[in-house]
Design a protein around this motif. Structure first.
Motif, PDB file in Angstrom:
ATOM      1  N   THR A  76       0.862  -1.180   0.000  1.00 57.52           N
ATOM      2  CA  THR A  76       0.000   0.000   0.000  1.00 57.52           C
ATOM      3  C   THR A  76       0.896   1.226   0.000  1.00 57.52           C
ATOM      4  O   THR A  76       1.920   1.264   0.679  1.00 57.52           O
ATOM      5  N   LEU A  77       0.517   2.202  -0.782  1.00 59.73           N
ATOM      6  CA  LEU A  77       1.257   3.455  -0.829  1.00 59.73           C
ATOM      7  C   LEU A  77       0.465   4.501  -0.069  1.00 59.73           C
ATOM      8  O   LEU A  77      -0.746   4.607  -0.214  1.00 59.73           O
ATOM      9  N   ASN A  78       1.166   5.254   0.752  1.00 56.75           N
ATOM     10  CA  ASN A  78       0.494   6.339   1.456  1.00 56.75           C
ATOM     11  C   ASN A  78       0.111   7.422   0.463  1.00 56.75           C
ATOM     12  O   ASN A  78       0.933   7.862  -0.326  1.00 56.75           O
ATOM     13  N   GLN A  79      -1.118   7.828   0.506  1.00 56.43           N
ATOM     14  CA  GLN A  79      -1.583   8.886  -0.388  1.00 56.43           C
ATOM     15  C   GLN A  79      -1.142  10.240   0.155  1.00 56.43           C
ATOM     16  O   GLN A  79      -1.262  10.502   1.340  1.00 56.43           O
ATOM     17  N   PRO A  80      -0.629  11.096  -0.727  1.00 56.88           N
ATOM     18  CA  PRO A  80      -0.208  12.411  -0.260  1.00 56.88           C
ATOM     19  C   PRO A  80      -1.380  13.196   0.305  1.00 56.88           C
ATOM     20  O   PRO A  80      -2.488  13.138  -0.206  1.00 56.88           O
ATOM     21  N   ARG A  81      -1.106  13.923   1.374  1.00 60.70           N
ATOM     22  CA  ARG A  81      -2.132  14.761   1.976  1.00 60.70           C
ATOM     23  C   ARG A  81      -2.280  16.069   1.220  1.00 60.70           C
ATOM     24  O   ARG A  81      -3.339  16.630   1.134  1.00 60.70           O
ATOM     25  N   LYS A  82      -1.179  16.561   0.695  1.00 58.94           N
ATOM     26  CA  LYS A  82      -1.161  17.850   0.037  1.00 58.94           C
ATOM     27  C   LYS A  82      -0.547  17.668  -1.350  1.00 58.94           C
ATOM     28  O   LYS A  82       0.463  16.983  -1.486  1.00 58.94           O
ATOM     29  N   PRO A  83      -1.125  18.262  -2.379  1.00 56.71           N
ATOM     30  CA  PRO A  83      -0.543  18.078  -3.717  1.00 56.71           C
ATOM     31  C   PRO A  83       0.834  18.734  -3.811  1.00 56.71           C
ATOM     32  O   PRO A  83       1.118  19.725  -3.150  1.00 56.71           O
ATOM     33  N   LEU A  84       1.681  18.150  -4.644  1.00 58.31           N
ATOM     34  CA  LEU A  84       3.018  18.685  -4.835  1.00 58.31           C
ATOM     35  C   LEU A  84       2.958  19.978  -5.636  1.00 58.31           C
ATOM     36  O   LEU A  84       2.145  20.126  -6.534  1.00 58.31           O
ATOM     37  N   GLY A  85       3.862  20.875  -5.333  1.00 60.23           N
ATOM     38  CA  GLY A  85       3.988  22.109  -6.090  1.00 60.23           C
ATOM     39  C   GLY A  85       4.956  21.921  -7.242  1.00 60.23           C
ATOM     40  O   GLY A  85       5.418  20.812  -7.537  1.00 60.23           O
ATOM     41  N   LYS A  86       5.287  23.012  -7.868  1.00 60.31           N
ATOM     42  CA  LYS A  86       6.156  23.011  -9.050  1.00 60.31           C
ATOM     43  C   LYS A  86       7.489  22.318  -8.793  1.00 60.31           C
ATOM     44  O   LYS A  86       7.907  21.458  -9.562  1.00 60.31           O
ATOM     45  N   TYR A  87       8.167  22.688  -7.708  1.00 57.47           N
ATOM     46  CA  TYR A  87       9.510  22.153  -7.468  1.00 57.47           C
ATOM     47  C   TYR A  87       9.485  20.697  -7.040  1.00 57.47           C
ATOM     48  O   TYR A  87      10.378  19.929  -7.400  1.00 57.47           O
ATOM     49  N   GLY A  88       8.471  20.287  -6.317  1.00 61.94           N
ATOM     50  CA  GLY A  88       8.325  18.878  -5.965  1.00 61.94           C
ATOM     51  C   GLY A  88       8.085  18.014  -7.196  1.00 61.94           C
ATOM     52  O   GLY A  88       8.640  16.925  -7.328  1.00 61.94           O
ATOM     53  N   ARG A  89       7.265  18.524  -8.110  1.00 59.73           N
ATOM     54  CA  ARG A  89       7.005  17.779  -9.353  1.00 59.73           C
ATOM     55  C   ARG A  89       8.252  17.714 -10.232  1.00 59.73           C
ATOM     56  O   ARG A  89       8.538  16.683 -10.845  1.00 59.73           O
ATOM     57  N   LEU A  90       9.012  18.818 -10.293  1.00 63.36           N
ATOM     58  CA  LEU A  90      10.248  18.811 -11.070  1.00 63.36           C
ATOM     59  C   LEU A  90      11.237  17.801 -10.494  1.00 63.36           C
ATOM     60  O   LEU A  90      11.900  17.076 -11.238  1.00 63.36           O
ATOM     61  N   ARG A  91      11.348  17.753  -9.170  1.00 61.07           N
ATOM     62  CA  ARG A  91      12.256  16.805  -8.526  1.00 61.07           C
ATOM     63  C   ARG A  91      11.820  15.373  -8.792  1.00 61.07           C
ATOM     64  O   ARG A  91      12.644  14.497  -9.076  1.00 61.07           O
ATOM     65  N   ARG A  92      10.516  15.118  -8.708  1.00 63.00           N
ATOM     66  CA  ARG A  92      10.000  13.772  -8.972  1.00 63.00           C
ATOM     67  C   ARG A  92      10.332  13.353 -10.409  1.00 63.00           C
ATOM     68  O   ARG A  92      10.794  12.235 -10.650  1.00 63.00           O
ATOM     69  N   THR A  93      10.122  14.235 -11.361  1.00 66.03           N
ATOM     70  CA  THR A  93      10.414  13.935 -12.764  1.00 66.03           C
ATOM     71  C   THR A  93      11.899  13.670 -12.962  1.00 66.03           C
ATOM     72  O   THR A  93      12.291  12.733 -13.659  1.00 66.03           O
ATOM     73  N   TYR A  94      12.732  14.495 -12.319  1.00 64.29           N
ATOM     74  CA  TYR A  94      14.181  14.288 -12.409  1.00 64.29           C
ATOM     75  C   TYR A  94      14.561  12.910 -11.871  1.00 64.29           C
ATOM     76  O   TYR A  94      15.315  12.174 -12.502  1.00 64.29           O
ATOM     77  N   LEU A  95      14.053  12.570 -10.696  1.00 62.56           N
ATOM     78  CA  LEU A  95      14.380  11.269 -10.109  1.00 62.56           C
ATOM     79  C   LEU A  95      13.892  10.124 -10.994  1.00 62.56           C
ATOM     80  O   LEU A  95      14.615   9.145 -11.188  1.00 62.56           O
ATOM     81  N   MET A  96      12.693  10.228 -11.523  1.00 58.22           N
ATOM     82  CA  MET A  96      12.144   9.163 -12.373  1.00 58.22           C
ATOM     83  C   MET A  96      13.013   8.964 -13.614  1.00 58.22           C
ATOM     84  O   MET A  96      13.290   7.836 -14.011  1.00 58.22           O
TER      85      MET A  96
END
Length: 118
Positions: free
Chosen positions: A22-42
């Protein structure tokens, strides 16, 4: 259900033992920099991305990067404004907008290099 030494439980589906993940669902949506970091890591660090995703540390990491990047942007903008004061906003609106956009681009380049793409 069987369990192994890592406390992962399994369910039998047909002839297979599948882990109950099970994956914990985020409580708060990611902002611009969080999404950029996620894309970079992926795209550039897939092993780290998948490890963090599976052990539950990805979302907290992305939120920390988001908050740090926002704070760093604000600090950098303040420093740049002290070094390069903006023209009068009321009498020279377009010059003010261009100046602020230029400073924001400089600040964002620093934040992206230091926090997102490292």
């Amino acid at each position: 259900m069987n369990t192994n030494s890592r406390n992962v439980t399994y369910s039998t589906v047909g002839d297979y033992q599948l882990p109950n993940l099970t994956l914990n669902q985020p409580r708060k949506p990611l902002g611009k920099y969080g999404r950029l970091r996620r894309t970079y890591l992926m795209n550039h660090r897939p092993v780290l991305y998948n490890t963090m995703l599976l052990n539950g540390s990805l979302y907290p990491h992305l939120m920390e990067v988001e908050q740090t990047a926002e704070s760093r942007m604000q600090q950098t903008m303040e420093q740049l404004l002290k070094q390069n004061p903006a023209p009068d906003k009321e009498s020279r609106q377009m010059a003010w907008v261009q100046h602020m956009n230029s400073l924001k681009a400089q600040a964002e380049e620093l934040v992206l290099t230091e926090l997102i793409y490292s």
